[in-house]
Each structure stands twice: as C-alpha cells, then as structure tokens.
Design a protein around this motif. Structure first.
Motif, PDB file in Angstrom:
ATOM      1  N   SER A 267     174.033  14.228  93.283  1.00  0.00           N
ATOM      2  CA  SER A 267     175.459  14.204  93.007  1.00  0.00           C
ATOM      3  C   SER A 267     176.005  15.554  92.544  1.00  0.00           C
ATOM      4  CB  SER A 267     175.779  13.137  91.947  1.00  0.00           C
ATOM      5  OG  SER A 267     175.203  13.481  90.703  1.00  0.00           O
ATOM      6  N   THR A 268     175.116  16.496  92.202  1.00  0.00           N
ATOM      7  CA  THR A 268     175.593  17.761  91.626  1.00  0.00           C
ATOM      8  C   THR A 268     175.138  19.005  92.369  1.00  0.00           C
ATOM      9  OG1 THR A 268     173.705  17.754  90.108  1.00  0.00           O
ATOM     10  CG2 THR A 268     175.779  16.819  89.290  1.00  0.00           C
ATOM     11  N   HIS A 269     174.107  18.907  93.200  1.00  0.00           N
ATOM     12  CA  HIS A 269     173.556  20.102  93.840  1.00  0.00           C
ATOM     13  C   HIS A 269     173.298  19.856  95.329  1.00  0.00           C
ATOM     14  CE1 HIS A 269     172.917  22.438  90.175  1.00  0.00           C
ATOM     15  NE2 HIS A 269     172.496  21.320  89.599  1.00  0.00           N
ATOM     16  N   ARG A 270     173.485  20.894  96.103  1.00  0.00           N
ATOM     17  CA  ARG A 270     173.106  20.869  97.516  1.00  0.00           C
ATOM     18  C   ARG A 270     171.786  21.597  97.746  1.00  0.00           C
ATOM     19  NH1 ARG A 270     176.698  19.890 101.433  1.00  0.00           N
ATOM     20  NH2 ARG A 270     175.876  21.570 102.743  1.00  0.00           N
ATOM     21  N   CYS A 271     171.260  22.210  96.698  1.00  0.00           N
ATOM     22  CA  CYS A 271     170.019  22.987  96.831  1.00  0.00           C
ATOM     23  C   CYS A 271     169.209  22.863  95.553  1.00  0.00           C
ATOM     24  CB  CYS A 271     170.354  24.461  97.119  1.00  0.00           C
ATOM     25  SG  CYS A 271     168.917  25.576  97.077  1.00  0.00           S
ATOM     26  N   TRP A 272     167.919  22.548  95.704  1.00  0.00           N
ATOM     27  CA  TRP A 272     166.993  22.629  94.584  1.00  0.00           C
ATOM     28  C   TRP A 272     165.578  22.785  95.122  1.00  0.00           C
ATOM     29  CZ3 TRP A 272     169.445  17.716  95.256  1.00  0.00           C
ATOM     30  CH2 TRP A 272     168.611  16.656  95.616  1.00  0.00           C
ATOM     31  N   TYR A 273     164.608  22.858  94.203  1.00  0.00           N
ATOM     32  CA  TYR A 273     163.217  23.142  94.555  1.00  0.00           C
ATOM     33  C   TYR A 273     162.320  22.004  94.077  1.00  0.00           C
ATOM     34  CZ  TYR A 273     164.569  27.800  95.990  1.00  0.00           C
ATOM     35  OH  TYR A 273     165.152  28.841  96.669  1.00  0.00           O
ATOM     36  N   ASP A 274     161.395  21.590  94.950  1.00  0.00           N
ATOM     37  CA  ASP A 274     160.507  20.469  94.668  1.00  0.00           C
ATOM     38  C   ASP A 274     159.054  20.938  94.785  1.00  0.00           C
ATOM     39  OD1 ASP A 274     158.812  18.005  95.547  1.00  0.00           O
ATOM     40  OD2 ASP A 274     160.651  17.128  94.765  1.00  0.00           O
ATOM     41  N   GLY A 275     158.200  20.472  93.882  1.00  0.00           N
ATOM     42  CA  GLY A 275     156.812  20.933  93.826  1.00  0.00           C
ATOM     43  C   GLY A 275     155.831  20.185  94.698  1.00  0.00           C
ATOM     44  N   LEU A 276     156.310  19.427  95.664  1.00  0.00           N
ATOM     45  CA  LEU A 276     155.428  18.677  96.556  1.00  0.00           C
ATOM     46  C   LEU A 276     154.464  19.604  97.287  1.00  0.00           C
ATOM     47  CD1 LEU A 276     154.929  15.910  98.145  1.00  0.00           C
ATOM     48  CD2 LEU A 276     156.524  16.846  99.827  1.00  0.00           C
ATOM     49  N   GLY A 277     153.188  19.189  97.411  1.00  0.00           N
ATOM     50  CA  GLY A 277     152.303  19.913  98.308  1.00  0.00           C
ATOM     51  C   GLY A 277     150.997  20.393  97.722  1.00  0.00           C
ATOM     52  N   ALA A 278     150.727  21.698  97.890  1.00  0.00           N
ATOM     53  CA  ALA A 278     149.396  22.253  97.682  1.00  0.00           C
ATOM     54  C   ALA A 278     148.888  22.113  96.255  1.00  0.00           C
ATOM     55  CB  ALA A 278     149.380  23.726  98.091  1.00  0.00           C
ATOM     56  N   GLY A 279     149.790  22.103  95.271  1.00  0.00           N
ATOM     57  CA  GLY A 279     149.339  22.003  93.896  1.00  0.00           C
ATOM     58  C   GLY A 279     148.480  20.771  93.652  1.00  0.00           C
ATOM     59  N   ALA A 280     148.883  19.652  94.248  1.00  0.00           N
ATOM     60  CA  ALA A 280     148.145  18.405  94.050  1.00  0.00           C
ATOM     61  C   ALA A 280     146.799  18.405  94.759  1.00  0.00           C
ATOM     62  CB  ALA A 280     148.980  17.226  94.544  1.00  0.00           C
ATOM     63  N   MET A 281     146.577  19.336  95.681  1.00  0.00           N
ATOM     64  CA  MET A 281     145.298  19.367  96.391  1.00  0.00           C
ATOM     65  C   MET A 281     144.170  19.842  95.490  1.00  0.00           C
ATOM     66  SD  MET A 281     146.520  20.795 100.116  1.00  0.00           S
ATOM     67  CE  MET A 281     144.940  20.568 100.919  1.00  0.00           C
ATOM     68  N   THR A 282     144.463  20.734  94.558  1.00  0.00           N
ATOM     69  CA  THR A 282     143.407  21.217  93.665  1.00  0.00           C
ATOM     70  C   THR A 282     143.440  20.536  92.302  1.00  0.00           C
ATOM     71  OG1 THR A 282     144.841  23.053  92.983  1.00  0.00           O
ATOM     72  CG2 THR A 282     143.271  23.478  94.753  1.00  0.00           C
ATOM     73  N   ARG A 283     144.582  19.964  91.939  1.00  0.00           N
ATOM     74  CA  ARG A 283     144.705  19.373  90.613  1.00  0.00           C
ATOM     75  C   ARG A 283     145.000  17.873  90.671  1.00  0.00           C
ATOM     76  NH1 ARG A 283     147.707  19.912  87.210  1.00  0.00           N
ATOM     77  NH2 ARG A 283     146.283  20.176  85.467  1.00  0.00           N
ATOM     78  N   GLY A 284     144.928  17.277  91.851  1.00  0.00           N
ATOM     79  CA  GLY A 284     145.284  15.877  91.998  1.00  0.00           C
ATOM     80  C   GLY A 284     144.340  14.949  91.258  1.00  0.00           C
ATOM     81  N   GLU A 285     144.845  13.755  90.942  1.00  0.00           N
ATOM     82  CA  GLU A 285     144.057  12.765  90.198  1.00  0.00           C
ATOM     83  C   GLU A 285     142.772  12.362  90.922  1.00  0.00           C
ATOM     84  OE1 GLU A 285     147.254  12.709  90.676  1.00  0.00           O
ATOM     85  OE2 GLU A 285     148.360  12.077  88.891  1.00  0.00           O
ATOM     86  N   LEU A 286     142.766  12.464  92.258  1.00  0.00           N
ATOM     87  CA  LEU A 286     141.592  12.036  93.013  1.00  0.00           C
ATOM     88  C   LEU A 286     140.575  13.148  93.189  1.00  0.00           C
ATOM     89  CD1 LEU A 286     143.231   9.861  95.832  1.00  0.00           C
ATOM     90  CD2 LEU A 286     142.573   9.209  93.514  1.00  0.00           C
ATOM     91  N   ASN A 287     140.967  14.391  92.969  1.00  0.00           N
ATOM     92  CA  ASN A 287     140.082  15.534  93.206  1.00  0.00           C
ATOM     93  C   ASN A 287     139.218  15.787  91.978  1.00  0.00           C
ATOM     94  OD1 ASN A 287     138.991  17.794  94.536  1.00  0.00           O
ATOM     95  ND2 ASN A 287     140.413  19.141  93.456  1.00  0.00           N
ATOM     96  N   THR A 288     138.180  14.956  91.823  1.00  0.00           N
ATOM     97  CA  THR A 288     137.314  15.047  90.654  1.00  0.00           C
ATOM     98  C   THR A 288     135.851  15.094  91.093  1.00  0.00           C
ATOM     99  OG1 THR A 288     137.063  12.641  90.442  1.00  0.00           O
ATOM    100  CG2 THR A 288     138.960  13.659  89.333  1.00  0.00           C
ATOM    101  N   PRO A 289     134.968  15.638  90.246  1.00  0.00           N
ATOM    102  CA  PRO A 289     133.533  15.620  90.573  1.00  0.00           C
ATOM    103  C   PRO A 289     133.016  14.202  90.809  1.00  0.00           C
ATOM    104  CG  PRO A 289     133.947  17.120  88.750  1.00  0.00           C
ATOM    105  CD  PRO A 289     135.242  16.386  89.004  1.00  0.00           C
ATOM    106  N   ARG A 290     133.519  13.242  90.056  1.00  0.00           N
ATOM    107  CA  ARG A 290     133.081  11.851  90.211  1.00  0.00           C
ATOM    108  C   ARG A 290     133.413  11.320  91.606  1.00  0.00           C
ATOM    109  NH1 ARG A 290     129.746   7.659  89.517  1.00  0.00           N
ATOM    110  NH2 ARG A 290     130.831   5.658  89.309  1.00  0.00           N
ATOM    111  N   MET A 291     134.616  11.607  92.101  1.00  0.00           N
ATOM    112  CA  MET A 291     135.010  11.146  93.432  1.00  0.00           C
ATOM    113  C   MET A 291     134.142  11.782  94.506  1.00  0.00           C
ATOM    114  SD  MET A 291     137.539   8.909  93.522  1.00  0.00           S
ATOM    115  CE  MET A 291     138.471   9.145  95.036  1.00  0.00           C
TER     116      MET A 291
END
Length: 522
Positions: A267-291
């Motif tokens: 409702s207030t902006h036509r442009c912003w930035y979203d963190g979707l993507g590569a960050g979750a590949m190295t720090r994601g909840e599933l990326n663990t030694p146990r998995m």
C-alpha cells in the motif's frame, strides 16, 4: 482481477484463446552479457501459438492444465484461478500427504491431479500441432570453490554484483528490516551504492508486541538514522487466513504472520528488497550435519521426521486425527518417505544435496510465495539473493564447509564491520506477544464460527485444538491445517474457488503502521 489466466483450444482446427494473451511476472535483470540473472516469467500468444516461459529456478508460481483428449490448455499464476475456470480438481493424494506433514509441496506437483506447476527453466508451447515442454540445461553447473576462504570471497563478490544489478530507479523505496543477515546485507550494500531508503519496515507481532527481530531492527535503524516503521496487521484471524490462501493458492501453511507486513508495503511502496534465495541454502533449517548424516545413511524415515519438525505443519499426532475427521485416506508415513526420496534423488550428486533440495522445494514452493505470490502485483520487488551467479556459486559450496563456517555471517561482518556489535537473531518468529485481550477474544469467536460453519467437519477436533492453543504451538499449527484443508477442498467447486480469490484485496487496507523516531531506544 489480481490473477491472470488464459485458455487455448481448437475450433474446427483453428487455434483460439480466451483470457490474457500476454502476462509477465517478476523482474528481469540482464547481466553484462544480456543473460537473465533475475527472476522473470511470462506467456505470450502470437495468434497461432501460446508460449509459456518459466524463470530459471521456477520460483514464479505458474500453473497449467492440459486435456490431451480435447487439446485444451489452461495457464494461470494461481491454481485457484484454474479451478475457478472448471479444471478437474481431484486431490493428488500423494502430494497432499506430504503437504499435511510438511506444509509445502514437492517438485511440480500440486494438491490437484489435473494441475501442474510450470517446471523450472522450461518453455511450454501450445499450438494446433500439440503441446511441447522443453527444459533448459545447465543449472547448478558451477565448479566448487577451491577453499573455504575462496567460498567466502566468491560469496561477497557475487553478492555485491547482484546488488549493483538491482539498484532502485529513484529514492522512493523501502527495505523490510529484520534481525537477520539478508535484510542487513541488502540495506548496507544499498547505502554503499549511494541509495538510502525512505524507510525501513519491520513486522510487529500482535497489536503492541515486540520480538527479537523488531528489537534488533530498531537498533540498526537508530544507528543509521533511518525512519523505522512497524507494520501490524489489524485484520481478523479469518480475514488473514482467507487472504493468505487466496494469494498463495492454498499452497503453503506458513506466511500468516507476515500478511500485515506485505499489506503495508503493497500500500505504500512500488519498490523494495526481499531476502529470498541463496542465504537459506547455507543457513537453512534443513542444512545441518544431522540431515546430511541421515541422507548418507539412507534413513529416510528419520530424515523426513527432521524435515517435518522444522516446518509449519503439525505433528503426526494431529495429522492422523485431522485426516480421520475429514475421512481422507492418504499415503502413510512410509509411503510419503518414498515420495520424498524420489525428489531427493534428483539432487544427490550436488555438493550440498540437502540445501539444494530445500532451495528447489521449500524455497520454491513455499517461501517464494511471499514476494512472488502475496506481492505478485508489485512492479519492483528485488531479490538479489536469487541472482543467477550468486545462486550457482552458493550451490557449489560443499555441505561440510557450510557446517564448519557460517559463510553468510562471515561475509556480512567483513562487508560491514561497523555493525558487528549488533547481534543477529537466531530464528525470526511471528509471535503473539502484545496481542490485546479484545483481539484474542475476536480471533476465538472467528474460529468458533468458522468451525461451526464451513469447517464443521472439524468442529469437535478444532474445539480441542482451540483449548490447547495458548500453550501448545502444535495445536495452532493443527488449526491452520484444518482451515487449509477446508478451503482447498471447497475450492474444487468453481464457484467456491472464485469466492476465495476475492479475498486477495485490491486496493490494500486493514494495516496500521507505527513510525518510530530515528534514534536508538533503550
């Protein structure tokens, strides 16, 4: 209408089309050689042929139905829009069994047998000659870095290039700011490039609550002298659930707590930035030694249990009771584990198979519905962590290195040491702290009415979950799954699908924002 749809068919051998002859989604970002490094998809009718092109990783939600008997073809950015047009809607029981346990979908399967997700990197062509689906090769073909130090260096270099490719057109843009790494890195790199947002925006839980995310974001905004706005949803529980399911096409159990944030931004902006993507590949909840250990031991049952416990779905105790109440016979845990195995097999040769599985499934089918589902109509949502070169580089980092060193944290601290004294949060959470008694009572009444009306099949079970809800997050997840199943089931009737689509609001409303002063508060 918020959603796009097209139907092609033959009339006396002549190809014809109803609906949108052209539709474009996402944001194209060409690199220096003219290759696409952004996330963009489209379809186009040329008078005789319809061509549908997915983005490289299939993160733009596009869906299709093809009737081989009649040659009729449907395409849309929402499965609900296809259901509303009368596409057959029998449940895909294998897909639904996984969804109930994980809260997202796998591969190109949807909840419905007759509807498929447009595959990643594919081109679909329909004409009088028939239908062809071709998929581009070459995804994730980057050689692995030679060392951990080289992995961090490559991360930094490619992230900075990704940001340079995605500079805002003017100063009227916002940056959602949490306590995590992604938003901090994007904000600081934008400032390095000479761009300062009009405001940074954080989500505030409840009507007046605070959480770790908000407190850390406040410190960063104060340090940098930025206007800090808190977005809070004032919509009721049922309004939020209807809106979320409409935007996401009944394809995710998460995102309810973020509806207020996206509503404010839309409702207030036509442009912003979203963190979707590569960050979750190295720090994601599933990326663990146990998995990784479970994957190499081929212990699919335990591996699936690890997946389920990290997601927005309820425990097996609730899943069984919910399916029994709805009289749904779905594949059991062992059969569902084999379904997961088939998808994991596609990624087994990758340097980090678990991270790639998560990126191609949880990221693509669940998390991506924030910028590309809920915010699909926004002209300029930048996702630098989805940059082609950055994603390929991060996907090539061996799993063990990501367990040994938090690459993104190292990169962030090296890029911007001036914020090193402000900690990162562990896990963001929507939370409910600060929700007023009046709001809680209103939500309880909302749930009671829903489960006495459209959701009456769950009335007794929902009552149990509502009584346990305040002290048991699992009970709340169970209520969310019950609502989802009611809406997904009723949407198989075209009129009901059309009614649910109307809950995706336009223009925006129902969100209150609270500006904060540009100084650090103790």
């Amino acid at each position: 209408m918020n959603f796009r749809v097209a139907r092609t068919y033959l009339s006396d051998g002549t190809p014809l089309i109803d609906g949108d002859t052209h539709a474009a989604f996402g944001l194209a970002v060409p690199d220096q050689h003219g290759r696409e490094s952004g996330v963009a998809a489209h379809w186009l009718w040329d008078g005789e042929r319809l061509e549908v092109r997915a983005d490289r990783h299939g993160y733009i939600p596009l869906y299709y139905h093809h009737d081989e008997r009649t040659s009729e073809f449907h395409v849309s950015d929402s499965p609900l829009a296809l259901l509303a047009s009368g596409v057959p809607a029998e449940f895909d029981r294998e897909s639904l069994a996984f969804f109930c346990r994980a809260g997202f979908l796998l591969g190109d399967r949807t909840l419905y047998q007759g509807i498929s997700r447009v595959p990643a990197g594919s081109t679909i062509r329909w004409s009088a000659e028939g239908l062809t689906v071709t998929t581009s090769e070459g995804r994730f073909d980057q050689d692995s870095p030679t060392s951990l130090a080289a992995a961090v260096d490559g991360w930094i270099d490619r992230f900075r290039v990704a940001m340079a490719r995605r500079q805002p057109q003017d100063s009227d843009f916002g940056v959602p700011l949490s306590g995590g790494r992604d938003s901090r890195m994007m904000l600081m790199e934008l400032r390095s490039l000479g761009h300062h947002p009009r405001e940074v925006i954080s989500f505030g839980p409840g009507s007046s609550g605070e959480n770790e995310d908000l407190l850390i974001a406040r410190r960063i905004a104060g340090r940098l002298g930025l206007k800090h706005t808190i977005a809070r949803s004032v919509k009721s529980w049922l309004q939020t659930e209807h809106e979320r399911h409409a935007w996401c096409g009944c394809e995710a159990l998460e995102h309810s707590w973020l509806v207020g944030l996206w509503g404010y931004l839309r409702s207030t902006h036509r442009c912003w930035y979203d963190g979707l993507g590569a960050g979750a590949m190295t720090r994601g909840e599933l990326n663990t030694p146990r998995m990784l250990e479970l994957l190499r031991a081929d212990d699919m049952s335990a591996l699936c249990d690890e997946i389920y416990v990290q997601t927005a779905a309820p425990s097996e105790r609730w899943v069984g009771r919910i399916l029994e109440a709805m009289d749904l016979e779905l594949p059991d845990r062992a059969e569902t584990a084999e379904f997961v195995r088939r998808e994991l097999d596609r990624h087994m040769d990758a340097p980090n198979p678990i991270a790639l599985f998560s990126f191609c499934n949880w990221g693509r089918r669940g998390i991506a519905l924030n910028p590309y589902g809920i915010c699909r109509n926004v002209p300029e949502v930048h996702t630098p962590f989805m940059d082609r070169d950055l994603v390929d580089w991060v996907a090539a980092v061996p799993a063990e290195w990501t367990h040994e060193d938090d690459l993104q944290t190292t990169a962030s601290l090296r890029l911007h040491p001036e914020l090193a004294d402000i900690e990162f949060d562990g896990h963001a959470s929507g939370g409910s702290r600060g929700t007023s008694l009046l709001r809680r009572v209103g939500n309880w009444i909302d749930k009671a009415r829903f489960f006495s009306g459209p959701g009456r099949v769950f009335k007794g079970l929902a009552g149990t979950a509502m009584r346990e809800n305040r002290g048991d997050p699992d009970a709340n997840r169970a209520l969310t799954l019950m609502v989802h199943l009611v809406l997904a089931d009723s949407s198989r009737v075209p009129e009901q699908a059309r009614a649910l689509l109307q809950h995706a609001p336009r223009p925006e409303g129902g969100v209150r924002s609270t500006p904060e002063p540009p100084h650090e508060q103790v």
